[in-house]
Design an enzyme around this catalytic site. Structure first.
Site, PDB file in Angstrom:
ATOM      1  N   LYS A   1       2.438  -3.343   8.949  1.00 43.23           N
ATOM      2  CA  LYS A   1       3.572  -2.432   8.787  1.00 43.23           C
ATOM      3  C   LYS A   1       4.834  -3.212   9.132  1.00 43.23           C
ATOM      4  CE  LYS A   1       5.051   2.235  10.173  1.00 43.23           C
ATOM      5  NZ  LYS A   1       4.698   3.421  11.015  1.00 43.23           N
TER       6      LYS A   1
ATOM      7  N   SER B   1       5.318   2.506   0.645  1.00 46.56           N
ATOM      8  CA  SER B   1       6.700   2.151   0.937  1.00 46.56           C
ATOM      9  C   SER B   1       7.449   3.424   1.301  1.00 46.56           C
ATOM     10  CB  SER B   1       7.365   1.476  -0.269  1.00 46.56           C
ATOM     11  OG  SER B   1       8.716   1.189   0.000  1.00 46.56           O
TER      12      SER B   1
ATOM     13  N   ASP C   1       2.050  14.410  13.662  1.00 50.78           N
ATOM     14  CA  ASP C   1       2.276  14.348  12.216  1.00 50.78           C
ATOM     15  C   ASP C   1       0.941  14.216  11.496  1.00 50.78           C
ATOM     16  OD1 ASP C   1       3.847  14.404   9.949  1.00 50.78           O
ATOM     17  OD2 ASP C   1       4.236  12.243   9.950  1.00 50.78           O
TER      18      ASP C   1
ATOM     19  N   ILE D   1       0.841  -1.197   0.000  1.00 50.26           N
ATOM     20  CA  ILE D   1       0.000   0.000   0.000  1.00 50.26           C
ATOM     21  C   ILE D   1       0.873   1.243   0.000  1.00 50.26           C
ATOM     22  CG2 ILE D   1      -1.679   1.324   1.364  1.00 50.26           C
ATOM     23  CD1 ILE D   1      -2.691  -1.333   2.482  1.00 50.26           C
TER      24      ILE D   1
ATOM     25  N   ALA E   1       9.823   1.754   6.676  1.00 49.93           N
ATOM     26  CA  ALA E   1       8.884   0.629   6.734  1.00 49.93           C
ATOM     27  C   ALA E   1       8.078   0.521   5.444  1.00 49.93           C
ATOM     28  CB  ALA E   1       7.942   0.799   7.926  1.00 49.93           C
TER      29      ALA E   1
END
Length: 547
Positions: free
Chosen positions: A231, A210, A370, A208, A214
């Protein structure tokens, strides 16, 4: 489908910063230019002052030389010990670093060659070489995971780094190629300690997402048939981080030895330790899982589970390198077209997101630090989804109390209160002229009038009814979004103020929310709307009562 970009020239700086425009903000463009010129001149005077200050510090005085020599054995000991801890992986990273250096160096030489043929002369970026913000950012991207994260740290810490570097590293994003699926499968088998198909019905081989550290894959749990995302820490990333962070530490120690003044600036060793801790937290999925669970407990305790959520963590198939979470379906808060198809009132959804996030500042062990569009979604069921808790912040009641006054003073344009709040929040060993500080802050807010904004309009005609649907999205240069904050930090530092890192983290999240406000609720004043609670009248993790 037709898509067009419309340059709107200027929009008000934001409903967040200015709901009621100051009369001077409506002055002519000529007056605006004059104000900007005066500010630039003032900045030049500060530079002259800094130069004189530096000249006054004699780096070759006998006392300073003696102090420097006394620290030499400790420096050598640190370098040797760090080299031992790094081991053979340091040699590999050194070879990769040389390759990256030569690659960016060849780009610089090519650009120099082009510029020497012009009559203008070499631009400043080319004169600085690989130490310039542009080429240093390119070097960081070639060096990979650690340096991309370091670049993001620089971009989010304007209180610690020069503004030119902060602005350039806004462009330093995770753009990492995907790891082959067989490597991901190997890590899953090692971490789970059993066959993959005994835990998951299937794992999608196409990731989904990259990122540098991770990779994320969709999957379905065996037995419960629940959709999840996995993940997975990329192979070898821990070794890369250890080698790189040790190298950065050694460089910082050498710079501090060569010039002790660095210990009081952005290059101090303490900053490197801060970077190291934040990066190592991101590669420990136990800590991210704990952050998620803490946020979910906050939502439950405050009765907010019908308004917002975070993904459930499946502990039995999560480890330090693998994190299995509930898969949430939704759209980013910047996708206006999709949002209007899910809810009738996007403004209400934005207010919910703001209240949940503001509430977490004191009522949760940590806050999400974030909240860019990829991590803040409107879900299909109408709730707000908070994703990816790899980066979190923690704030003390004292800092938040000063922050509240600062935000309120922005809304009311009370610059004396703004100055007092920043003085309360910042660390300094100097007596500050609060009145002069307030006047300088006022100049900043009056001079940064508005932001270049681009509206992207898409139109689609329905084939049967011939009706035309129109959707719009807003594109704002993130460097411009940070301009006001950077100026506030610069003038504050000229008075000797140094802010805690959470101040920068908080301001960055507010700028993200400001972007969502522009798109979903242009008339909303984040700081004055009675539907939004930013004051500390809630039960907090520190034991405060509820008003």
């Amino acid at each position: 489908m037709a898509v067009s970009a419309v340059r709107c020239g200027r929009l008000p700086i934001t409903p967040f910063f200015h709901h009621h425009r100051h009369p001077l903000l409506l002055s002519s463009g000529k007056d605006y230019s004059l104000r900007r010129r005066r500010l630039n001149n003032r900045g030049s005077k500060r530079l002259i002052f800094s130069a004189r200050y530096s000249q006054a510090q004699d780096p070759f005085s006998s006392r300073r030389l003696q102090d420097t020599l006394e620290t030499l054995p400790k420096l050598v000991e640190d370098i040797v010990q760090t080299s031992i801890n790094t081991g053979p992986r340091g040699a590999l990273r050194l070879a990769q670093g040389i390759q990256a250096f030569l690659g960016v160096g060849s780009e610089w030489l090519a650009d120099v060659s082009k510029s020497t043929n012009s009559s203008v002369g070499l631009p400043t970026q080319l004169q600085l070489g690989l130490l310039s913000p542009l080429y240093l950012r390119r070097l960081f991207e070639r060096m990979g995971a650690t340096y991309i994260k370091l670049g993001q740290f620089i971009a989010s810490a304007p209180t610690l780094f020069p503004p030119e570097y902060v602005q350039e590293f806004q462009n330093c994003f995770d753009r990492a190629p995907a790891v082959p699926f067989e490597h991901i499968q190997k890590i899953l088998r090692e971490e789970l300690g059993r066959p993959i198909d005994s835990v998951y019905e299937y794992v999608d081989s196409t990731p989904i997402a990259s990122a540098s550290i991770a990779q994320v894959h969709g999957a379905r749990l065996r037995g419960s048939h629940e959709d999840v995302v996995i993940k997975v820490l990329k192979p070898g990333i821990e070794d890369v981080l250890v080698a790189d962070l040790n190298f950065v530490y050694v460089v910082a120690r050498i710079l501090e030895f060569l010039n002790p003044e660095f210990s009081r600036t952005s290059l101090q060793v303490g900053i490197v330790k801060d970077i190291r801790e934040s990066m190592l937290e991101e590669v420990d999925f136990y800590k991210e899982a704990a952050n998620i669970e803490s946020f979910r407990r906050y939502l439950e305790a405050m009765g907010l589970t019908q308004q917002a959520t975070a993904p459930k963590v499946y502990q039995y198939c999560s480890t330090q390198r693998v994190l299995t979470m509930q898969r949430l379906y939704g759209v980013p808060l910047t996708d206006l077209d999709s949002i209007t198809s899910l809810v009738s009132n996007p403004e209400s959804s934005l207010i919910t997101a703001l209240n949940v996030w503001f509430g977490s500042l004191l009522a949760c062990e940590s806050f999400h630090a974030d909240v860019h569009a990829g991590n803040l979604w409107l879900l299909r069921d109408g709730r707000i989804g908070f994703l990816d808790f790899g980066i979190v912040g923690r704030i003390s009641p004292k800092t938040w109390a000063a922050m509240e006054v600062f935000l309120a003073s922005i809304a009311t344009e009370e610059y004396e209160s703004m100055a007092s709040a920043l003085i309360e929040m910042g660390a300094t060993n100097k007596d500050i002229d609060a009145e002069a500080f307030a006047r300088d802050l006022e100049k900043i807010f009056l001079s940064i009038q508005d932001l270049d904004t681009e509206i992207v309009v898409a139109t689609a005609r329905e084939t049967t009814t011939k009706a035309t649907a129109v959707s719009a999205n807003l594109v704002v240069d993130e460097r411009q979004m940070n301009a006001l904050f950077l100026d506030v930090v610069r003038v504050s530092e000229s008075y000797g103020l140094r802010f805690p890192r959470e101040f920068a983290l908080l301001m960055k999240q507010l700028l993200y929310f400001d972007r969502y406000t522009r798109l979903l609720a242009p008339s909303l004043n984040m700081l004055q709307d009675q539907r939004i609670s930013i004051v500390s009248n809630r039960r907090s993790k520190y034991g405060d009562g509820v008003n």
